[in-house]
Design a protein around this motif. Structure first.
Motif, PDB file in Angstrom:
ATOM      1  N   VAL A 193      50.562  33.742  35.816  1.00 39.08           N
ATOM      2  CA  VAL A 193      49.620  34.916  36.687  1.00 39.08           C
ATOM      3  C   VAL A 193      49.751  36.112  35.436  1.00 39.08           C
ATOM      4  N   ALA A 194      48.530  36.459  35.160  1.00 35.41           N
ATOM      5  CA  ALA A 194      48.357  37.555  34.017  1.00 35.41           C
ATOM      6  C   ALA A 194      48.784  39.049  34.665  1.00 35.41           C
ATOM      7  N   ALA A 195      49.368  39.700  33.926  1.00 33.24           N
ATOM      8  CA  ALA A 195      49.380  41.313  33.741  1.00 33.24           C
ATOM      9  C   ALA A 195      48.449  41.936  32.853  1.00 33.24           C
ATOM     10  N   PHE A 196      47.787  43.106  33.352  1.00 28.17           N
ATOM     11  CA  PHE A 196      46.967  43.951  32.551  1.00 28.17           C
ATOM     12  C   PHE A 196      47.227  45.097  32.328  1.00 28.17           C
ATOM     13  N   ASP A 197      46.389  45.572  31.266  1.00 28.78           N
ATOM     14  CA  ASP A 197      46.648  46.803  30.787  1.00 28.78           C
ATOM     15  C   ASP A 197      45.642  47.781  31.181  1.00 28.78           C
ATOM     16  N   HIS A 198      45.491  49.239  30.896  1.00 24.02           N
ATOM     17  CA  HIS A 198      44.842  50.346  31.608  1.00 24.02           C
ATOM     18  C   HIS A 198      43.289  50.151  31.457  1.00 24.02           C
ATOM     19  N   HIS A 199      42.912  49.061  30.788  1.00 24.57           N
ATOM     20  CA  HIS A 199      41.414  48.881  30.822  1.00 24.57           C
ATOM     21  C   HIS A 199      41.159  47.651  31.575  1.00 24.57           C
ATOM     22  N   GLY A 200      42.066  47.034  32.427  1.00 27.18           N
ATOM     23  CA  GLY A 200      41.866  45.818  32.982  1.00 27.18           C
ATOM     24  C   GLY A 200      41.852  44.673  32.314  1.00 27.18           C
ATOM     25  N   ARG A 201      42.384  44.464  31.142  1.00 27.57           N
ATOM     26  CA  ARG A 201      42.430  43.433  30.295  1.00 27.57           C
ATOM     27  C   ARG A 201      43.720  42.719  30.134  1.00 27.57           C
ATOM     28  N   PRO A 202      43.778  41.488  29.930  1.00 22.69           N
ATOM     29  CA  PRO A 202      45.233  40.822  30.098  1.00 22.69           C
ATOM     30  C   PRO A 202      46.068  41.037  28.861  1.00 22.69           C
ATOM     31  N   VAL A 203      47.185  41.444  29.006  1.00 20.34           N
ATOM     32  CA  VAL A 203      48.175  41.730  28.081  1.00 20.34           C
ATOM     33  C   VAL A 203      49.185  40.479  27.860  1.00 20.34           C
ATOM     34  N   ALA A 204      49.643  40.173  29.080  1.00 18.40           N
ATOM     35  CA  ALA A 204      50.805  39.198  29.119  1.00 18.40           C
ATOM     36  C   ALA A 204      50.836  38.391  30.267  1.00 18.40           C
ATOM     37  N   ALA A 205      51.628  37.300  30.268  1.00 19.58           N
ATOM     38  CA  ALA A 205      51.268  36.396  31.531  1.00 19.58           C
ATOM     39  C   ALA A 205      52.915  35.950  31.991  1.00 19.58           C
ATOM     40  N   LEU A 206      53.214  35.982  33.274  1.00 22.49           N
ATOM     41  CA  LEU A 206      54.408  35.447  33.731  1.00 22.49           C
ATOM     42  C   LEU A 206      54.243  33.917  34.360  1.00 22.49           C
ATOM     43  N   SER A 207      55.049  33.194  33.756  1.00 22.61           N
ATOM     44  CA  SER A 207      54.981  31.732  34.359  1.00 22.61           C
ATOM     45  C   SER A 207      56.346  31.005  34.598  1.00 22.61           C
TER      46      SER A 207
ATOM     47  N   ALA B 196      53.999  48.917  35.457  1.00 27.49           N
ATOM     48  CA  ALA B 196      54.896  49.415  34.458  1.00 27.49           C
ATOM     49  C   ALA B 196      54.277  49.905  33.200  1.00 27.49           C
ATOM     50  N   VAL B 197      53.358  48.959  32.690  1.00 26.22           N
ATOM     51  CA  VAL B 197      52.539  49.458  31.619  1.00 26.22           C
ATOM     52  C   VAL B 197      51.394  50.449  31.795  1.00 26.22           C
ATOM     53  N   SER B 198      51.248  50.890  32.938  1.00 23.88           N
ATOM     54  CA  SER B 198      50.366  51.803  33.442  1.00 23.88           C
ATOM     55  C   SER B 198      49.004  51.079  33.371  1.00 23.88           C
ATOM     56  N   GLY B 199      49.027  49.750  33.793  1.00 17.10           N
ATOM     57  CA  GLY B 199      47.796  48.936  33.884  1.00 17.10           C
ATOM     58  C   GLY B 199      47.177  49.080  35.072  1.00 17.10           C
ATOM     59  N   ARG B 200      46.018  48.186  35.023  1.00 14.31           N
ATOM     60  CA  ARG B 200      45.238  48.043  36.475  1.00 14.31           C
ATOM     61  C   ARG B 200      44.650  46.699  36.529  1.00 14.31           C
ATOM     62  N   ALA B 201      44.734  46.026  37.452  1.00 14.26           N
ATOM     63  CA  ALA B 201      44.134  44.641  37.782  1.00 14.26           C
ATOM     64  C   ALA B 201      42.539  44.895  37.759  1.00 14.26           C
ATOM     65  N   PRO B 202      41.775  43.891  36.882  1.00 16.02           N
ATOM     66  CA  PRO B 202      40.306  44.102  36.951  1.00 16.02           C
ATOM     67  C   PRO B 202      39.489  43.907  38.134  1.00 16.02           C
ATOM     68  N   THR B 203      38.525  44.699  38.680  1.00 17.09           N
ATOM     69  CA  THR B 203      37.797  44.462  39.703  1.00 17.09           C
ATOM     70  C   THR B 203      36.933  42.877  39.916  1.00 17.09           C
ATOM     71  N   PRO B 204      37.385  42.251  41.019  1.00 14.28           N
ATOM     72  CA  PRO B 204      36.916  41.063  40.928  1.00 14.28           C
ATOM     73  C   PRO B 204      35.331  41.108  40.740  1.00 14.28           C
TER      74      PRO B 204
END
Length: 270
Positions: free
Chosen positions: A219-233, A262-270
């Motif tokens: 599953v991906a985590a996202f930055d403040h632009h809604g872009r993927p920065v890392a993934a947990l697996s 934690a990284v002040s991100g946001r999930a992208p809008t579907p």
């Protein structure tokens, strides 16, 4: 010194424009034509062409002949991945991974994209002797290991949220889609279908694409632009299910949401 001011005045605007171009391309969901780029940034078209040529030569942008447009190149991903591999991200993710490994009683990883590869930054194992925990699972996904991103659950979770231009830049030739076990996508169109499905459901999975007998969910985590920065697996033996699949996915999604916050991100809008 004589000439210093002239050099600075002639060079600094070009550097600023190059950074403006990279930032602009990073914020777009697809490739951009030179005319549109020059108009939107308010720079001469000739200057835009010159800067793009230099950036393309260094791999920071890539030209897509079919669209007659430019998108970000592999070098831009490498710079972003290098930043993400620094300690702050790992420090924020480590307690989240520890909690997940304990609750799942199976290994949990943190991975990022480095070009067309998944690089594993962290790995947490459940405490030995914990009820429900297996003996240490012999995985190839150790810290520092790189694997083809299109085969890993982490990599696919991240690739599912990159733009078409970036996807083409990462896999420009059919031969780039290699396999490890004889399974996995063999063409960019097949990969696109898998990524579209992963993006729609919010998680990725692979079964025996990396190693025979194993299955993973990412599953991906996202930055403040809604872009993927890392993934947990998390990975487990295919025929051993210490936890319900839906439970594993749910915990990973919660963990990824915590890391995004934690990284002040946001999930992208579907």
């Amino acid at each position: 010194m004589p000439g210093t001011a002239t050099s600075a005045s002639s060079t600094s605007p070009a550097v600023g424009r190059a950074l403006d171009i990279l930032t602009h391309l990073a914020g777009r969901s697809g490739p951009v034509r030179v005319a549109a780029l020059a108009r939107e940034l308010g720079i001469p078209r000739s200057s835009a062409y010159h800067i793009l040529t230099v950036l393309a030569g260094r791999g920071f942008v890539t030209y897509l002949p079919d669209e007659q447009a430019y998108g970000l190149g592999v070098a831009a991903f490498e710079i972003g991945s290098a930043y993400l591999r620094h300690e702050p991200l790992e420090r924020l993710a480590r307690p989240i991974l520890r909690t997940l490994a304990t609750r799942l009683a199976q290994p949990v990883h943190l991975g990022v994209l480095h070009g067309a590869e998944t690089v594993y930054l962290l790995k947490e194992q459940p405490a030995a002797g914990r009820p429900g925990a297996e003996a240490a699972v012999p995985l190839v996904t150790e810290v520092g290991v790189r694997l083809p991103a299109h085969l890993t659950a982490s990599g696919r979770a991240l690739l599912a949220h990159v733009g078409e231009a970036q996807l083409k830049a990462l896999f420009p030739r059919p031969g780039d889609l290699i396999t490890r076990t004889g399974k996995g996508p063999r063409s960019l169109s097949e990969l696109r279908e898998l990524l579209a499905r992963d993006r729609a459901r919010g998680w990725s999975e692979e079964t025996e694409l990396v190693s025979a007998g194993f299955r993973s969910v990412g599953v991906a985590a996202f930055d403040h632009h809604g872009r993927p920065v890392a993934a947990l697996s998390s990975t487990w033996y295919r025929h051993h299910r210490p936890r319900d699949e839906a439970y594993v996915r749910d915990l990973l999604r919660r963990g990824a949401a915590r890391l995004t916050h934690a990284v002040s991100g946001r999930a992208p809008t579907p």
